[in-house]
Scaffold this motif. Sequence first.
Motif, PDB file in Angstrom:
ATOM      1  N   ALA A 140      -3.263  -8.593 -46.342  1.00 24.34           N
ATOM      2  CA  ALA A 140      -2.395  -7.886 -45.401  1.00 24.34           C
ATOM      3  C   ALA A 140      -1.318  -8.783 -44.821  1.00 24.34           C
ATOM      4  O   ALA A 140      -1.460 -10.011 -44.757  1.00 24.34           O
ATOM      5  CB  ALA A 140      -3.227  -7.291 -44.269  1.00 24.34           C
ATOM      6  N   ALA A 141      -0.227  -8.147 -44.397  1.00 24.77           N
ATOM      7  CA  ALA A 141       0.864  -8.846 -43.727  1.00 24.77           C
ATOM      8  C   ALA A 141       1.511  -7.917 -42.714  1.00 24.77           C
ATOM      9  O   ALA A 141       2.025  -6.867 -43.078  1.00 24.77           O
ATOM     10  CB  ALA A 141       1.908  -9.324 -44.743  1.00 24.77           C
ATOM     11  N   GLY A 142       1.473  -8.287 -41.428  1.00 22.97           N
ATOM     12  CA  GLY A 142       2.186  -7.504 -40.438  1.00 22.97           C
ATOM     13  C   GLY A 142       1.315  -6.683 -39.517  1.00 22.97           C
ATOM     14  O   GLY A 142       0.103  -6.869 -39.425  1.00 22.97           O
ATOM     15  N   ASP A 143       1.952  -5.713 -38.857  1.00 20.58           N
ATOM     16  CA  ASP A 143       1.333  -4.947 -37.781  1.00 20.58           C
ATOM     17  C   ASP A 143       0.161  -4.074 -38.210  1.00 20.58           C
ATOM     18  O   ASP A 143      -0.679  -3.723 -37.378  1.00 20.58           O
ATOM     19  CB  ASP A 143       2.378  -4.026 -37.131  1.00 20.58           C
ATOM     20  N   ALA A 144       0.113  -3.675 -39.475  1.00 23.14           N
ATOM     21  CA  ALA A 144      -0.861  -2.668 -39.899  1.00 23.14           C
ATOM     22  C   ALA A 144      -2.242  -3.238 -40.166  1.00 23.14           C
ATOM     23  O   ALA A 144      -3.128  -2.520 -40.632  1.00 23.14           O
ATOM     24  CB  ALA A 144      -0.359  -1.950 -41.153  1.00 23.14           C
ATOM     25  N   ALA A 145      -2.454  -4.510 -39.883  1.00 25.00           N
ATOM     26  CA  ALA A 145      -3.765  -5.124 -40.082  1.00 25.00           C
ATOM     27  C   ALA A 145      -4.149  -5.911 -38.842  1.00 25.00           C
ATOM     28  O   ALA A 145      -3.312  -6.203 -37.980  1.00 25.00           O
ATOM     29  CB  ALA A 145      -3.738  -6.041 -41.305  1.00 25.00           C
ATOM     30  N   VAL A 146      -5.426  -6.267 -38.748  1.00 24.48           N
ATOM     31  CA  VAL A 146      -5.899  -7.006 -37.589  1.00 24.48           C
ATOM     32  C   VAL A 146      -7.014  -7.952 -38.017  1.00 24.48           C
ATOM     33  O   VAL A 146      -7.867  -7.605 -38.834  1.00 24.48           O
ATOM     34  CB  VAL A 146      -6.394  -6.056 -36.478  1.00 24.48           C
ATOM     35  N   MET A 147      -6.972  -9.170 -37.476  1.00 20.52           N
ATOM     36  CA  MET A 147      -8.064 -10.125 -37.612  1.00 20.52           C
ATOM     37  C   MET A 147      -8.877 -10.033 -36.323  1.00 20.52           C
ATOM     38  O   MET A 147      -8.433 -10.556 -35.291  1.00 20.52           O
ATOM     39  CB  MET A 147      -7.513 -11.539 -37.816  1.00 20.52           C
ATOM     40  N   PRO A 148     -10.021  -9.364 -36.314  1.00 20.88           N
ATOM     41  CA  PRO A 148     -10.732  -9.109 -35.051  1.00 20.88           C
ATOM     42  C   PRO A 148     -11.013 -10.358 -34.231  1.00 20.88           C
ATOM     43  O   PRO A 148     -10.961 -10.324 -32.993  1.00 20.88           O
ATOM     44  CB  PRO A 148     -12.027  -8.438 -35.523  1.00 20.88           C
ATOM     45  N   ASP A 149     -11.301 -11.483 -34.882  1.00 18.17           N
ATOM     46  CA  ASP A 149     -11.623 -12.706 -34.144  1.00 18.17           C
ATOM     47  C   ASP A 149     -10.381 -13.489 -33.735  1.00 18.17           C
ATOM     48  O   ASP A 149     -10.472 -14.434 -32.951  1.00 18.17           O
ATOM     49  CB  ASP A 149     -12.528 -13.604 -34.993  1.00 18.17           C
ATOM     50  N   HIS A 150      -9.236 -13.117 -34.297  1.00 17.23           N
ATOM     51  CA  HIS A 150      -7.979 -13.803 -33.977  1.00 17.23           C
ATOM     52  C   HIS A 150      -6.868 -12.761 -33.814  1.00 17.23           C
ATOM     53  O   HIS A 150      -5.952 -12.684 -34.627  1.00 17.23           O
ATOM     54  CB  HIS A 150      -7.612 -14.804 -35.071  1.00 17.23           C
ATOM     55  N   PRO A 151      -6.924 -11.934 -32.774  1.00 14.90           N
ATOM     56  CA  PRO A 151      -5.910 -10.884 -32.604  1.00 14.90           C
ATOM     57  C   PRO A 151      -4.535 -11.489 -32.339  1.00 14.90           C
ATOM     58  O   PRO A 151      -4.412 -12.577 -31.774  1.00 14.90           O
ATOM     59  CB  PRO A 151      -6.421 -10.097 -31.395  1.00 14.90           C
ATOM     60  N   PHE A 152      -3.501 -10.777 -32.764  1.00 10.91           N
ATOM     61  CA  PHE A 152      -2.133 -11.225 -32.557  1.00 10.91           C
ATOM     62  C   PHE A 152      -1.286 -10.042 -32.096  1.00 10.91           C
ATOM     63  O   PHE A 152      -1.628  -8.886 -32.330  1.00 10.91           O
ATOM     64  CB  PHE A 152      -1.544 -11.822 -33.839  1.00 10.91           C
TER      65      PHE A 152
END
Length: 402
Positions: free
Chosen positions: A270-282
């Motif tokens: 993934a790249a960009g707003d449509a994904a999330v790293m739950p342990d490292h939110p951005f």
Amino acid sequence: MNGNVEVVVVGGGYGGVTAANRLARRDGVSVTLVNPRPEFVSRIRLHQLVTGSDDAVEGFGEVLGGDVRLVVDTATRIDAAGRRVSLAGGGTLSYDYLVYAVGSGAADPGVPGVPGAAEFAHWVSDFEGAGRLRSALDTASASASVTVVGSGPTGLETAAELAEAGREVTLVCGRVLGPSLHARVRRPVARRLAELGVTVLEGAGARVTEVTRDAVQLDDGRSLPSAVTVWTAGFRVPDLAARSGLRTDADGRLLTDTTPTSVDDERIVAAGDAAVMPDHPFRMSCQAAVQLGPAAADTIRRRIAGKTPAPVRMFFAGQSLSLGRNEGVTQFSYPNDKVNALSISGRTGAGVKEIACRFTLNKLVSGARKASSRGSHGDSGNRLETPQPEHPTTPHGTRRSA
């Protein structure tokens, strides 16, 4: 991995374009980018599209490497098991790796349960919404009242842009003006909005409970005349991941690890707003997307080479806001995106924002040139193609993009 590697990038925003260009620089990799529009949307200038000070688009021939195949269509489903992407036009694309970069748009005004918001409010977070808002303003009288709901960066920039253009603007903030800003940085923002004549409503009672065709109702009982209402509170993401059976968070963002690879399939990055790293939110932003695009590409390149991908390292510098064409504010932050009290305001702040916008575009153009240098320089633009429904994997209709 032996032989040619096919990579499909779904989404032609900041993250998708940077990923595509970086991947196209590697020999043995063929890159196809799928995007619903034939032009790149400069999202950080959409508030300028509303007032006509910028068209907020660039030709893909400027920002996309010449060896990247551009397919103008919308992805409707990802078949992870079969490694295929179905398109709204009836075609399909096969892939060895997929970059999920579908981006985000304005939050649906109807989701919070505000009556009339979905029917009567406009938005400015995507190209079509900004275009409709501009048309609504063009048909309204010059003295018509405009209400902007939400005082995040989009709301602040839109309210200031409209007020500087001579509109009568009310900004409904909710609890506080500029919630993402440091308390000290809010002061020059509030001062500039006051200079532009923007009426700012914040604190108790400044929450919208209903939107009608010509008014906005607040929870303290006030009714604000509003010929044009602009909803800027929050973001939403397309439901492509959930529709494709991939795991998402409660907001529909694709769940990834820190590489950032889908937790369901290592072939989807993934790249960009449509994904999330739950342990490292951005923070959902252009600033994050232009870092995640290259990170996604590097993950795929390392997997192709049989190496272990490295975790992405995010670095934030702050937020630059334009408050009309003549002034702005840059809010600085620590590398972890926590804001501090440092800022630049006034005409210098506007200059910093303009530099940031131009720098972002120039980085895309530079990436396109590097990607194009791998192969023949005879083509000055990328290939623009549309798959045929009757021959799903065979593109046709090649032409140059502007």
